[in-house]
Design a protein around this motif. Structure first.
Motif, PDB file in Angstrom:
ATOM      1  N   SER A 156       1.004  -1.242   0.163  1.00  0.00           N
ATOM      2  CA  SER A 156      -0.044  -0.041  -0.054  1.00  0.00           C
ATOM      3  C   SER A 156       0.882   1.241  -0.228  1.00  0.00           C
ATOM      4  CB  SER A 156      -0.962   0.089   1.015  1.00  0.00           C
ATOM      5  OG  SER A 156      -0.022   0.232   2.235  1.00  0.00           O
ATOM      6  N   GLY A 157       0.232   2.421  -0.216  1.00  0.00           N
ATOM      7  CA  GLY A 157       1.109   3.524  -0.053  1.00  0.00           C
ATOM      8  C   GLY A 157       1.805   3.860   0.955  1.00  0.00           C
ATOM      9  N   GLN A 191       4.696   1.617   1.304  1.00  0.00           N
ATOM     10  CA  GLN A 191       5.897   2.284   0.425  1.00  0.00           C
ATOM     11  C   GLN A 191       6.575   3.226   1.070  1.00  0.00           C
ATOM     12  OE1 GLN A 191       4.774   2.797  -3.405  1.00  0.00           O
ATOM     13  NE2 GLN A 191       3.245   1.127  -3.728  1.00  0.00           N
ATOM     14  N   ASP A 224      -3.034   8.563   3.938  1.00  0.00           N
ATOM     15  CA  ASP A 224      -4.397   8.714   4.529  1.00  0.00           C
ATOM     16  C   ASP A 224      -4.114   9.244   6.234  1.00  0.00           C
ATOM     17  OD1 ASP A 224      -5.633   7.681   2.538  1.00  0.00           O
ATOM     18  OD2 ASP A 224      -5.895   5.472   3.540  1.00  0.00           O
TER      19      ASP A 224
END
Ligand SMILES: Nc1ncnc2c1ncn2[C@@H]1O[C@H](COP(=O)(O)OP(=O)(O)OP(=O)(O)O)[C@@H](O)[C@H]1O
Ligand SMILES: [Mg+2]
Length: 435
Positions: free
Chosen positions: A165-166, A169, A195
């Motif tokens: 996921s971001g 990463q 998020d």
């Protein structure tokens, strides 16, 4: 290792560098320089220190010069004039080759959109910086695995970036910076693409890592809540200048300019203010050797359901409830009347954490690290402090409205408060580690 010193650093973009620098030296600022010669002032005569082992947060509106300043620190952006020292190394004098080596050894960098190499595993990505430095495979794998573990990615090392996921990463990016074991981390909006919930986690984790690894971290952020969560000093920038430097609670309590005040006006005061800023330093404090008669005399004005007790060295001993004092025998001493379980908080406790403890109506004692009593806090003190959001300029002379450099503003933390209550300065440790 890790102290950074900036001395009169300016960065000019566009043409007419010499003229722009000359104008700055004569006190002209961004808008005036642009008008006079068309040059864009990225940074304007900046001087301050980043202390070894601190998290320093660069804040300010878009275009205020945060990224430029961060990148000047390792000369990814070349300062037009001024000196930058890392410990005793004058970074501005390093030749090209020395600079590359010094940058690799000393600085780790993390950006907002951290580009992991898509065709390499996480392990290989994290060890990439070491690979460039020709660190042997075994050694760099060990270092990379350790960093991966530190950021909570253990088990993901053989995955590829697109499988993460971001947020993960971004953790890998942080691990890559950590693996190189540089003393200084430069982070530019490193969590801004995440998020909100993941972002909170990352902030807490970075703070935890910082405590463990004691790196010097310079962190660019737009977000005041992020600065508060990271818990370091804030550098507020405007038009390429530093307007104010200080702990969030200092900046909130005494904004140097209207710009700063507006920048911090939506901050959650309860999250930045510390118990010691609110403690009632003028409250009556009893001594354990006071007799009941003496204590009654000293507290005759009443107005409280109890009093704190400190010994002759000022060390906190306990608390006596008003009711207990009223019913005691005249010949007794205060030491025999102490509550077994007085509420105590340390000086650096955040106000929102104190709130829960005073909710039942009693006072809590605020005690310094060395055991000295600073004073009590009641819920009324907290309400008063939160209501007293200060206005700008309240203690600045008109001649100081234009800062010539950062030094003048770093001094604000030593100013005397004009009133007790919300503006009482933090006199304890410069860090926020206690909260
Ligand atoms: N390479 C460049 N060439 C010309 N001007 C530049 C360059 N880089 C930055 N500037 C100018 O320098 C000033 C500061 O820019 P900088 O990118 O440091 O701001 P910032 O505070 O990081 O903004 P943001 O929050 O939007 O990232 C701006 O006026 C910008 O236009
Ligand atoms: Mg930027």
């Amino acid at each position: 290792m890790g102290r950074i010193t900036l001395e009169n650093v300016s960065k000019i973009f566009g043409s007419n560098h010499a003229e722009a620098v000359d104008l700055i030296s004569r006190g002209k600022r961004k808008a005036e320089v642009a008008e006079a010669c068309g040059a864009v002032v990225g940074l304007c005569d900046i001087s301050f220190d980043v202390r070894e082992g601190e998290i320093l947060i660069l804040m300010g509106l878009s275009g205020s010069g945060k990224s430029t300043l961060l990148r000047c620190m390792n000369r990814l952006v070349e300062p037009t004039v001024g000196r930058i020292l890392v410990d005793d190394v004058d970074v501005t004098r390093l030749g090209r080759k020395e600079l590359l080596a010094f940058r690799q050894k000393t600085f780790g960098m993390v950006f907002q959109h951290f580009a992991l190499l898509p065709n390499r595993t996480i392990l290989s990505n994290v060890g990439f910086g070491l690979e460039i430095k020709n660190v042997p495979v075994k050694q760099r794998t060990d270092a990379a695995m350790q960093a991966i573990e530190l950021v909570g990615l253990k088990g993901w090392e053989s995955k590829y970036p697109h499988e993460l996921s971001g947020g993960m990463q971004q953790r890998a990016g942080l691990a890559r910076a950590l693996a190189a074991d540089a003393d200084i981390l430069l982070m530019d909006e490193a969590f801004s693409a995440l998020d909100p919930l993941i972002r909170r986690d990352m902030q807490a984790e970075l703070r935890e890592l910082q405590r463990k690894l004691k790196k010097t971290i310079v962190f660019v952020s737009h977000d005041l809540d992020e600065a508060v969560a990271l818990g370091g000093r804030i550098v507020l920038m405007k038009d390429g200048e530093v307007v104010q430097i200080g702990q969030p609670e200092e900046v909130v309590a005494r904004p140097a300019t209207e710009y700063v005040r507006r920048f911090v006006e939506h901050i959650d005061l309860a999250a930045v203010m510390r118990a010691e800023q609110v403690a009632d330093r003028a409250a009556i404090v009893l001594s354990p050797t006071d007799t009941v008669a003496e204590a009654r005399l000293r507290t005759a004005a009443g107005g409280s359901d109890g009093w704190l007790v400190a010994d002759q060295d000022g060390r906190f001993v306990g608390r006596v409830r008003a009711e207990r004092l009223a019913n005691a025998r005249v010949g007794d001493t205060v030491s025999g009347l102490l509550d077994l379980d007085p509420g105590v908080v340390s000086a650096g406790t955040r106000l929102d954490a104190v709130l829960g403890q005073v909710a039942d109506g009693g006072a809590v004692a605020v005690v310094a690290e060395d055991g000295r009593l600073i004073g009590p806090i009641t819920s009324r003190d907290i309400v008063r402090a939160l209501a007293a959001r200060p206005n700008a300029h309240h203690d600045h002379s008109p001649t100081q409205t234009k800062p010539a450099g950062a030094e003048r503003w770093t001094g604000t933390s030593q100013n005397s408060p004009s009133t007790r209550s919300a503006t009482t300065p933090s006199t304890g440790s410069p860090n926020m580690a206690v909260g």
